[in-house]
Design a protein around this motif. Structure first.
Motif, short mmCIF file in Angstrom:
data_model
loop_
_atom_site.label_atom_id
_atom_site.label_comp_id
_atom_site.label_asym_id
_atom_site.label_seq_id
_atom_site.Cartn_x
_atom_site.Cartn_y
_atom_site.Cartn_z
N LYS A 1 -1.67 6.33 1.08
CA LYS A 1 -2.89 5.58 1.03
C LYS A 1 -3.24 4.85 2.48
N LEU A 2 -2.08 4.75 3.21
CA LEU A 2 -2.31 4.03 4.53
C LEU A 2 -3.25 4.32 5.41
N GLN B 1 -10.13 2.21 -2.96
CA GLN B 1 -9.33 1.05 -3.29
C GLN B 1 -7.86 1.75 -3.78
N VAL B 2 -6.96 0.69 -3.15
CA VAL B 2 -5.43 1.38 -3.72
C VAL B 2 -5.25 1.53 -5.15
N ILE C 1 0.85 -1.28 -0.04
CA ILE C 1 0.15 0.01 -0.01
C ILE C 1 0.89 1.21 0.19
N ILE D 1 -7.39 4.04 3.04
CA ILE D 1 -8.02 2.84 2.60
C ILE D 1 -9.28 2.27 3.58
N ALA E 1 1.65 -5.67 2.58
CA ALA E 1 1.46 -4.60 3.67
C ALA E 1 1.15 -5.58 4.91
N SER F 1 3.04 -0.41 5.92
CA SER F 1 3.86 -0.88 4.69
C SER F 1 5.01 -1.96 4.95
#
Length: 577
Positions: free
Chosen positions: A231-232, A241-242, A227, A235, A285, A275
């Motif tokens: 965007k950690l 969505q990633v 990830i 999400i 992840a 990550s």
């Protein structure tokens, strides 16, 4: 100027000063009164505004609830019809289809399931965030829940050629915490599902579980693409969505992690993502969930469901003797029986069971076999040899299978009318008890109460090859007339009917002596709360939600129940000569 004049002028001056002082004081008082009046008016207006806002909010909540209920019924019901019809076609129930048609059916089924998952996730998330899905908190073993989630997701992992590895980093006795086990299991399966979907073949998904004095912690680490750092956090938002193509390529609704976060927050815990590369653990992840060992959730969320006498079906379904030397088993089974309207007499030994059976008008006896003193085998022998109790049905509760027998003896199953093996599901126990109390011959008779004709046709079609007669009623009145003409073995009930709710039909059934213990499957588009469940219970009762449970699964459940209800009793033989 005389002293009298000076005195008079002084008095006048004093009066004038007093008058001035009084005038100033009165003026100040008037100003203060006006200020207070203004503040009171402002406060009153604010209160009226606040009351108005509360009223508007209440009206909006009502509209919102009605909208959710409408969406549940008006979307789930037709989707269930579509999915059920596609399932029948795909299974070849309506005849063989060629390869091209089969591929088109597969596409239709896949996309229908995707739409169903989206609707279910939206409604579930809305119910949780609005407080209409309270937690049912009890003591849980995190180890057991994690192992259960791994077992549930293993088939998916095997299909994706992904290995699931579980590591328990703390002793099992230290992994207990207060939580809602169903919701925690939902979190764990969701995290594992995500990890499997985004893992390449031949990779490993690792689940680590540990605990300290204050909290329990779960790590789910995959070896996928990972990830991005930016965007950690996002999400866990709705529909995130990633990558934009994930919804199409990987499936899913983009709501799974949002649901997880909502459940975790309800438990006063925390959930976050890391990550693997940032921790030099390679690709992929890690998602982490931390939950407090002792719940500090709201009191209402932690309160177990209360069953009141007024919420139960009327007594009269029968008096049951529950004979087991384990007080814990008696408490659990007795509670289930009481919730179904049975009167329960407890016995901790065989002698007590025989004494109670001889002194009371007993409908059935639930009997454990392995007891100290007089064993269940001996108790059953004496019950069947006594004229006062020989005709009382006996259901065995035992860790042994129904083919077991005492040393040098005959099979007990020949003398017992029912047998439930421990550990047992309460629905199986209640169905077996209902069977021995309400026996019948010939094909099972099921009444389907459903106002949607398309869905009714799909459900009925699923029973065509089974030894089951399915009658259909599309209104409350028709259902009542069917029940009066011929008592069904089981009722499948939708709660939304054109001439009244399913609740009122259940109320009517409870007033009929021959119908108050009728086995019931509530199959409705709306979610049923704990309080509503207590209002709907008759005999053995199952609650299913349309779109979440497909017609084929309803058929399987109904068949498993009616087979127990309608299997003819084995003729009693004298087996203890």
């Amino acid at each position: 100027m005389s002293l009298a004049t000076l005195y008079t002028l002084g008095s006048i001056g004093s009066c004038v000063l007093i008058c001035v002082f009084l005038g100033v004081t009165l003026l100040r008082a008037k100003r203060e009164i006006n200020r207070l009046r203004s503040e009171l008016q402002e406060a009153s207006e604010q209160q009226r505004s606040k009351d108005s806002l509360l009223t508007q909010r209440s009206e909006l909540d009502t509209i919102k609830d009605e909208f959710i209920s409408t969406v549940s019924h008006e979307l789930r019901t037709p989707l269930t019809s579509i999915r059920g019809a596609l399932g029948l076609l795909s299974a070849g129930m309506m005849g063989e289809v060629d390869a091209k048609a089969q591929n088109l059916l597969r596409i239709a089924v896949t996309n229908t399931d995707r739409l169903i998952r989206l609707i279910n996730d939206i409604l579930d998330l809305e119910r949780m965030e609005s407080g209409r899905a309270p937690l049912h908190v009890r003591r849980c073993s995190l180890r057991d829940l994690v192992q259960q989630s791994v077992e549930t997701m293993t088939p998916m992992a095997q299909t994706a050629q992904v290995e699931l590895t579980l590591a328990l980093l703390s002793p099992p006795e230290g992994m207990y915490f207060d939580g809602d086990p169903d919701r925690i299991l939902q979190i764990l399966t969701n995290l594992l599902s995500n990890a499997i979907k985004f893992s390449p073949a031949q990779s490993i998904v690792t689940i680590q579980v540990e605990a300290d004095l204050d909290s329990v912690l779960v790590r789910v680490a995959d070896q996928g693409r990972g990830i991005p750092l930016e965007k950690l956090d996002t999400i866990f938002d709705r529909f995130q969505q990633v990558e934009a193509s994930d919804a199409r390529q990987k499936g899913g609704t983009g709501l799974g992690l949002a649901i997880c976060r909502t459940i975790v927050l309800q438990h006063n815990g925390s959930i976050w993502a890391e990550s693997n590369e940032s921790h030099q653990r390679g690709p992929g992840a890690t998602l982490l969930v931390s939950l407090p060992r002792t719940s500090r959730a709201q009191d209402g969320a932690a309160t177990p469901r209360q069953i009141t006498t007024s919420s139960l079906p009327p007594s009269g379904d029968g008096m049951i003797i529950l004979c087991d030397d384990d007080a814990h088993i008696r408490a659990i089974v007795g509670e289930h029986l009481s919730q179904q309207g049975y009167s329960v007499l407890e016995a901790d030994c065989g002698e007590k069971a025989i004494e109670l059976a001889a002194a009371n008008d007993v409908s059935a006896i639930l009997l454990d076999l392995n007891m100290p003193g007089m064993s269940g085998w001996e108790t059953l022998q004496r019950l069947k040899h006594s004229p006062a109790t020989a005709n009382v049905p006996v259901v065995i509760l035992s860790v042994l299978s129904s083919g077991s027998s005492p040393a040098g003896g005959h099979k007990v199953s020949a003398a017992a009318q029912g047998w439930v093996q421990k550990p047992f599901n309460e629905h199986i126990l209640l169905a077996e008890l209902s069977r021995v109390l309400h026996t019948g011959e010939g094909p099972a008779h099921v009444l389907l109460v459903e106002d949607d004709l398309d869905l009714a046709a799909v459900v009925i079609a699923g029973f065509e090859e089974a030894n089951v007669r399915v009658d259909h009623a599309s209104t409350r009145q028709q259902a009542m007339e069917h029940c009066q003409l011929s008592r069904p073995d089981l009722l499948i009930l939708d709660l939304h009917l054109p001439d009244g709710s399913g609740f009122s039909l259940v109320d009517w059934l409870r007033q009929q002596p021959e119908l108050r213990s009728l086995p019931l499957v509530v199959y409705s588009g709306q979610e049923v709360s704990e309080g509503e469940m207590s209002q709907l219970r008759l005999g053995p009762t199952q609650f299913l939600t349309k779109a979440k449970i497909q017609p084929k699964e309803v058929e399987q459940l109904v068949l498993s129940i009616v087979q127990r209800l309608r299997v003819p009793d084995e003729t009693l033989r004298e087996v203890f000569d």
